[in-house]
Write an enzyme that holds these catalytic residues in place. Sequence first.
Site, PDB file in Angstrom:
ATOM      1  N   ILE A 171      48.738  20.982  39.531  1.00 29.58           N
ATOM      2  CA  ILE A 171      47.523  20.603  38.869  1.00 29.58           C
ATOM      3  C   ILE A 171      47.744  20.532  37.600  1.00 29.58           C
ATOM      4  CG2 ILE A 171      45.148  21.108  38.427  1.00 29.58           C
ATOM      5  CD1 ILE A 171      44.887  21.850  41.485  1.00 29.58           C
ATOM      6  N   ASP A 205      53.372  30.140  31.468  1.00 34.22           N
ATOM      7  CA  ASP A 205      53.553  30.323  32.766  1.00 34.22           C
ATOM      8  C   ASP A 205      54.810  31.213  33.164  1.00 34.22           C
ATOM      9  OD1 ASP A 205      53.961  30.217  35.362  1.00 34.22           O
ATOM     10  OD2 ASP A 205      53.062  28.359  35.938  1.00 34.22           O
ATOM     11  N   ARG A 213      39.805  29.885  39.468  1.00 35.11           N
ATOM     12  CA  ARG A 213      38.871  30.862  40.202  1.00 35.11           C
ATOM     13  C   ARG A 213      38.087  31.540  38.926  1.00 35.11           C
ATOM     14  NH1 ARG A 213      39.681  28.186  43.953  1.00 35.11           N
ATOM     15  NH2 ARG A 213      40.657  28.817  45.909  1.00 35.11           N
ATOM     16  N   GLU A 273      29.264  32.069  43.230  1.00 35.25           N
ATOM     17  CA  GLU A 273      29.104  30.738  43.375  1.00 35.25           C
ATOM     18  C   GLU A 273      28.066  30.378  44.561  1.00 35.25           C
ATOM     19  OE1 GLU A 273      33.404  28.937  41.866  1.00 35.25           O
ATOM     20  OE2 GLU A 273      33.152  29.410  44.296  1.00 35.25           O
ATOM     21  N   HIS A 307      31.888  23.906  41.676  1.00 32.53           N
ATOM     22  CA  HIS A 307      33.300  23.916  42.337  1.00 32.53           C
ATOM     23  C   HIS A 307      33.527  22.651  43.250  1.00 32.53           C
ATOM     24  CE1 HIS A 307      36.211  27.039  44.145  1.00 32.53           C
ATOM     25  NE2 HIS A 307      36.730  25.979  44.017  1.00 32.53           N
ATOM     26  N   ALA A 324      37.512  19.459  44.123  1.00 34.88           N
ATOM     27  CA  ALA A 324      38.317  18.748  45.034  1.00 34.88           C
ATOM     28  C   ALA A 324      37.369  17.849  45.819  1.00 34.88           C
ATOM     29  CB  ALA A 324      39.027  19.600  46.040  1.00 34.88           C
TER      30      ALA A 324
END
Length: 310
Positions: free
Chosen positions: A146, A166, A228, A257, A276, A279
């Site tokens: 992503i 990262d 998250r 959530e 959320h 997707a």
Amino acid sequence: MPKYKVYLNEHIDEDALNTLQKYATVTNNLDELKDIDAMIIRAEKVSRSMIEESKKLKVIGKHGIGYDSIDIGAAKEHDVKVVYTPEANVQSVSELIIALMTNVVRNISLSFEKGKKGENKSIAPKELMGYQLNNKTLGLIGAGKIGLNTSKIAKHGFDMKIVVYDPFVTEQQCSQVGIEKVDRLEDLMMIADFVSVSVPLTKDTKHLINERALRFMKPHAVLINTSRGGVIDEKALYTFLAEKKLFAAASDVFEHEPPTSKNPLLSLDNFVATPHIGANTAEAMKLMGSTVVKEVITVLEGKTPNYRVV
């Protein structure tokens, strides 16, 4: 007569469900866990007790990328395979990141809310002045699929400079795709005009973005979270936004959530919340559904899946 029984308590793509039903009887009854061969979940949590109760369980399929809702340790102990869909929603989430960046930096939602209340007294009001994305620096926390796909859109669509933090990627891997790696989180927070978080929730990433990390951000910077909720300390973020130490933030994910008016962040003009939906596109839902069903059936048929967690 279908060979298997699968627990499924959430909506998936209709074509994927039809494929599943050719192989399995589908149930949403928790009382039948002792008889199931597989589970397919989206947001539902799979606890140790659920796994232990499911004596015949062979595989858990996660409809999505994040599998922190599954007790992976218990799955390993009971020799239950876990499969997921790591590529199915990449484009969908990447597009939402760009949309949220544009929304908050141009005050789109705020302009709309003010308009509904009759509070826009002129065109192009000074208090709604924003920023352009082009020629700004996008900082990516996480250089997975992503993050890298988002960097491609930002770089080629908006001429943005990309920096990434990262620990699991090398400078060579980053340079191959034209992005710069920094070794410390605080370096990224100081450099970036936009910070996008795309990491899994683990014990190491819990409240990774906390008061200390936020202190390094520029006052005009924007924070986006589609990973998250637990990755960001929401209380600290509220304080920084309320005191105008950040220009704005947006989040698609929360510790609790879906987000409601009880969450203080939703009271702020410089914050945008979505429930959320990263997707939640027709294309991603279809691909996630078909992928998770294929992976689960592959395991049940004794074959090797493509996307296995454990």
